[in-house]
Design a protein around this motif. Structure first.
Motif, PDB file in Angstrom:
ATOM      1  N   GLY A 140      97.676   3.195 123.807  1.00 62.15           N
ATOM      2  CA  GLY A 140      98.032   3.943 123.170  1.00 62.15           C
ATOM      3  C   GLY A 140      97.772   4.012 121.811  1.00 62.15           C
ATOM      4  N   GLY A 141      96.762   5.157 121.351  1.00 63.25           N
ATOM      5  CA  GLY A 141      96.220   5.545 119.900  1.00 63.25           C
ATOM      6  C   GLY A 141      94.896   5.091 119.950  1.00 63.25           C
ATOM      7  N   SER A 142      94.402   4.367 121.073  1.00 67.06           N
ATOM      8  CA  SER A 142      92.977   3.867 120.887  1.00 67.06           C
ATOM      9  C   SER A 142      91.701   5.121 121.308  1.00 67.06           C
ATOM     10  CB  SER A 142      92.597   2.680 121.987  1.00 67.06           C
ATOM     11  OG  SER A 142      93.558   1.568 121.837  1.00 67.06           O
ATOM     12  N   ALA A 143      90.754   4.668 121.394  1.00 69.26           N
ATOM     13  CA  ALA A 143      89.713   5.606 121.460  1.00 69.26           C
ATOM     14  C   ALA A 143      89.838   6.296 122.933  1.00 69.26           C
ATOM     15  CB  ALA A 143      88.194   5.249 121.639  1.00 69.26           C
ATOM     16  N   ASN A 144      89.711   7.611 122.888  1.00 65.48           N
ATOM     17  CA  ASN A 144      89.847   8.190 124.236  1.00 65.48           C
ATOM     18  C   ASN A 144      91.415   8.243 124.732  1.00 65.48           C
ATOM     19  OD1 ASN A 144      86.958   8.622 124.832  1.00 65.48           O
ATOM     20  ND2 ASN A 144      87.126   6.323 125.344  1.00 65.48           N
TER      21      ASN A 144
END
Length: 731
Positions: free
Chosen positions: A47-51
Motif C-alpha cells: 500500500g502506498g508504493s509506486a503503482n
C-alpha cells in the motif's frame, strides 16, 4: 489452518438453550475439537508504493461459516521473513465477522500512491508487512507468539491461520509466491475460502486487489478505458543507447518467446522479433531485437516458441530495458511467425556493442574460461572470461594506480561475462533453498578456475544485478539440466599434484576464518544455523568463525587433517584470527592451530614437528589491522625461517587468477572515471524493490549506499559507459 475453536457471536444464547434442554455443558476438550471458522483471505502488502491501487496495506479475514463469529481474544501478528523470535507487529482484534462475511484490518503505508481503502473494521500501523517476504499469523491470543517455530507450522494450537510468503522461513507446508515488491499491485488471494494448510496451493497472486470490510465487498472506482497502446518494434523500444527512448510510455509489441522463467524468481520471459538474429556483427546493428517482459501474471501462459503480443510500460530496471505487463496486456497469437535465429557472435568487448544484443538469443562463439566460481554456491552463477585464460588481478601486473594496473582493469572488463542459472534463488538463504541442488555443479562435474566452458546450447544476453549475463532459456534445475544446461566444463582436477622436483614443498591453505574466539563469547554476536536451527557460525560480529566450542572443534579437526595430509614443509595460512583484536597475544589462534597439528601427528605416531612463525615486532597500529590475517606454519625438522619476519618485507607480485574480492576504486579524474566494481557476493536475489532515481555515474541516488551484502568485481573500465548499480537481494 484450522485448529482452534471458533466463537459464535450468539454463544451465550446457544449455551442457555443447551442447559434449558436438559443437557450438561460440553467439556472443554470437546470445545477444543471444534475448528476455527476464520481464515486469512487476502493480504496486500504494498500500500502506498509506486503503482499501488490503495494507500495502505491490509489483511482481509473471512468467516467460512453461516453464523457470525467474534474476534475478541484473537490477534494478527507479523514476523519478518528470516525472523526466529516472537512476532513484532501485533494487532489485537475486536468485533464480529458476519456469517460468510469479511473483516478488513488496515495496516501501515509505504507512501501516498493510490486511493483510500474502504472503511476498515480495524486500523493499526503495527501491521506493516514486507512487500516481498514475511509471515502473517492469525493467533488465538492477544499476546505475542513466543516460541513460534520456523518451517512448516501446522501443530501450534495458538495459531488459527498462517500465511508465509516469498522467502519466509515460516509457512504452512510451503510458502506462497512473493508479490515482488512495488513493481505491480499484486495481492495474495485465497481461492474460495478453502484452507488446505498449504500456502503455496491456497494463495495465488492477483493484479485485482479487492479489500472487503464487514459491510461487504468494495471494488476500486472504475477507471476509464485507456487509449490503445502504440504498436512499436522491439528495436524501437530498446533504442540505440543504454536507456529506452520510450521509458515511462505504454507500448505494444509482438515477438517470439525465446526464454521463459515461471519459477526461480525472474517472473517473466524474453521476446524477440520474428526472423531476427543470425550472424550479424555488432557493427552491422543499431539496436537489440530482444527484450525482457516482467509479468508474474502471464508468465505461466507462455512457452518458448510462442508468438505473442504484449502491452505494458517500457522502462529501465537497474540498467535492464524491459516491459512491465499485467494480465490484461497479453494476447496469444495464432498467426505463423518466422523463427528466431540465435546470433552466433564472439563476446562483445564494449558495453555499447553488448547493448545491441541485450535480450537476444545468442550462440556464443569462441573460447570461454572459468575465472570465478565464488557465487556458484550461493546464486548458481559462474564468472567467465572470453579466451583461454582466467582473468588476472591488475595488481599482479602493475602496482595499484599504475598504467599497467588500469590497462589490466580495462582488459578484464572487456572479457568478463557471467553464466547464470535463470533464477534469483539464494541457495544459502532459507532451509528450503539449502536443500535445492546447485546447477552446473556435481561430484563428477567440478567447475574449477581455468576450466574451459563449452557452449552446447543457446543463451539469452541480459543485464541483471549489475553484471552482463548469459541466461539459459529457462530456470535451470537438477531435473532439466540434461536439456536446458547451455554449457559444460572441462575437468582439470588431477588425482595428485604434478611432480615438480626440488626438496622443499611449500603450500598455502585458507583456513576459512579459524577463530578461537567463538561467537558465544561475544555479547552482540548472532549465529548462522543449520537445517535444525542449531547455531553453527558466528554472524554479524567481530568473531567470524565457529559459534561455540563444539563447532570450533569440528572446524579444527577438518583443517588439521587436511594440512597434515599435505605433507608440506611450509604452509602459508590465510584467514586466521588476528587475536590481538580481541585483547590477546596476536598469535594465540595460530599457536592453538599449531598445537592441534602436533597433537594429531603425535596421535598417529609421528613426531610433533610443526611450529609457527611469530609475529614481527613492527606492526601497523592495531586499529588499522583486520580481524583476520595471514600466517605461516613450518616443520622445524625440515625447514626454518631464513630471518625474522619483518613488517617491511614486500613480496614481488606474481601473476595469479583474478580474485573476486573487492579492490578500492581509483579516484575519479577527468580522464578516468571508474564505476562500481564487479564480482558479486552474499546478498539477496529475490526481492526487486523499486530503485531510487539513478545518477549518471553510479546508478544510485545521491547519498544512497550501494546495495548491501554484495561483493562486486573490483575492476571496471575507467570510462564505464553503462551504470552498474545492482538491486538489493533478499534471502
Amino acid at each position: 489452518m484450522t485448529r482452534k475453536p471458533w466463537k459464535p457471536a450468539t454463544s451465550g444464547a446457544i449455551a442457555a438453550g443447551v442447559l434449558a434442554s436438559g443437557f450438561g455443558a460440553l467439556p472443554a476438550a470437546a470445545a477444543e475439537a471444534v475448528d476455527t471458522a476464520v481464515v486469512i483471505n487476502e493480504a496486500y502488502v504494498n500500500g502506498g508504493s509506486a503503482n499501488a491501487p490503495f494507500t495502505h496495506k491490509f489483511v482481509e479475514l473471512f468467516n467460512t461459516t453461516d453464523a457470525p463469529v467474534t474476534l475478541d481474544g484473537m490477534s494478527l501478528q507479523y514476523r519478518s521473513a528470516g525472523g526466529t523470535s516472537a512476532p513484532t507487529g501485533v494487532v489485537e482484534l475486536e468485533g464480529t465477522i458476519p456469517a460468510n462475511g469479511y473483516f478488513l484490518v488496515q495496516g501501515g503505508s509505504n507512501g501516498s500512491t493510490g486511493a483510500a481503502l474502504p472503511e476498515a473494521d480495524l486500523a493499526s500501523g503495527a501491521l506493516n508487512p514486507s512487500g516481498t517476504a514475511g509471515t502473517i499469523v492469525l493467533a488465538g491470543q492477544t499476546g505475542k507468539l513466543d516460541g513460534l517455530a520456523t518451517g512448516s507450522v501446522l501443530d501450534d494450537d495458538r495459531v488459527l491461520d498462517l500465511l508465509g510468503y516469498g522467502s519466509s522461513n515460516t509457512f504452512e507446508t510451503a510458502a506462497a509466491g512473493s508479490p515482488n515488491g512495488t513493481r505491480n499491485p499484486l495481492s495474495m488471494n485465497r481461492t474460495g475460502g478453502v484452507d488446505t494448510d498449504n500456502n503455496a496451493a491456497d494463495f495465488s497472486l492477483s493484479g485485482s486487489v479487492t479489500p472487503a470490510n464487514s459491510g461487504g465487498t468494495s471494488e476500486p472506482e472504475p477507471q476509464p478505458e485507456p487509449e490503445p497502446a502504440t504498436v512499436r518494434s522491439i528495436a524501437e523500444i530498446q533504442g540505440t543507447s543504454n536507456v529506452s527512448p520510450l521509458a515511462g510510455q505504454t507500448v505494444r509489441t509482438r515477438g517470439v518467446v525465446t526464454a521463459a522463467y515461471p519459477t526461480g524468481g525472474f517472473n517473466g520471459y524474453y521476446l524477440q522479433t520474428p526472423g531476427t538474429g543470425g550472424d550479424a556483427a555488432a557493427a552491422d546493428r543499431t539496436a537489440s531485437d530482444g527484450i525482457f517482459v516482467y509479468s508474474p501474471t502471464t508468465v505461466d501462459k507462455v512457452a518458448v516458441g510462442d508468438y505473442v503480443e504484449v502491452s505494458g510500460e517500457a522502462g529501465e530496471y537497474y540498467g535492464m530495458t524491459q516491459l512491465t505487463v499485467d494480465g490484461g496486456g497479453f494476447t496469444q497469437l495464432d498467426e505463423p511467425a518466422e523463427a528466431v535465429k540465435p546470433a552466433g557472435i564472439a563476446w562483445p568487448a564494449t558495453d555499447m556493442d553488448r547493448e545491441k544484443f541485450e535480450g537476444m538469443l545468442l550462440d556464443p562463439q569462441g573460447s570461454f574460461t572459468v575465472t570465478d566460481n565464488y557465487a556458484l554456491n550461493q546464486y548458481g552463477e559462474i564468472g567467465l572470461a572470453a579466451g583461454e585464460q582466467p582473468l588476472l588481478q591488475p595488481t599482479a601486473v602493475g602496482s595499484y594506480g599504475s598504467d599497467a594496473f588500469w590497462a589490466e582493469t580495462e582488459k578484464n572488463a572487456a572479457l568478463a561475462v557471467t553464466l547464470d542459472d535463470g533464477a534469483s534463488i539464494n541457495f544459502m538463504g532459507s532451509d528450503r533453498n539449502k536443500d535445492i541442488p546447485l546447477p552446473y555443479l556435481g561430484p563428477e562435474d567440478p567447475v574449477r578456475i581455468g576450466s574451459a566452458a563449452d557452449f552446447t546450447g543457446n543463451v539469452v544476453l541480459d543485464y541483471r544485478f549489475g553484471l552482463w549475463r548469459f541466461q539459459p532459456q529457462g530456470h535451470l534445475t537438477g531435473e532439466n539440466s540434461g536439456s536446458l544446461q547451455p554449457a559444460s566444463f572441462s575437468n582439470t582436477r588431477t588425482a595428485a599434484p604434478e611432480e615438480v622436483g626440488g626438496n622443499v614443498s611449500i603450500a598455502s591453505f585458507n583456513v576459512l576464518n579459524y577463530f578461537t574466539t567463538t561467537g558465544d563469547q561475544l555479547a552482540d554476536c548472532g549465529a548462522y544455523t543449520d537445517r535444525d536451527g542449531n547455531p553453527v557460525g558466528a554472524r554479524n560480529c567481530d568473531a567470524r568463525g565457529a559459534y561455540d566450542a563444539e563447532n570450533l572443534e569440528r572446524q579444527e579437526a577438518k583443517i588439521v587433517a587436511a594440512i597434515n595430509a599435505l605433507d608440506a614443509d611450509v604452509v602459508a595460512l590465510e584467514e586466521i584470527e588476528n587475536s590481538a583484536k580481541f585483547g590477546k597475544d596476536r598469535d594465540t589462534a595460530l599457536a592453538a592451530l599449531t598445537a592441534a597439528l602436533n597433537e594429531a601427528l603425535a596421535a598417529s605416531g609421528e613426531s610433533a614437528a610443526w611450529d609457527y612463525v611469530r609475529s614481527p615486532e613492527e606492526l601497523p597500529a592495531l586499529a588499522d589491522e583486520d580481524f583476520i590475517r595471514t600466517a605461516s606454519s613450518i616443520r622445524r625438522t625440515r625447514s626454518r625461517p631464513s630471518a625474522s619476519p619483518s613488517s617491511t618485507m614486500t613480496p614481488r607480485p606474481s601473476p595469479t587468477p583474478a580474485s573476486p574480492w573487492p579492490r578500492p576504486s581509483r579516484p575519479s579524474t577527468a580522464a578516468r572515471t571508474p564505476s562500481s566494481s564487479w564480482w558479486p557476493t552474499t546478498s539477496s536475489r529475490r526481492a526487486r524493490p523499486r530503485p531510487p532515481a539513478k545518477t549518471p555515474t553510479t546508478g544510485r541516488a545521491p547519498g544512497t549506499p550501494r546495495a548491501p551484502g554484495r561483493r562486486s568485481p573490483w575492476w571496471r573500465s575507467r570510462t564505464a559507459w553503462r551504470t552498474s548499480s545492482a538491486p538489493p537481494r533478499s534471502s
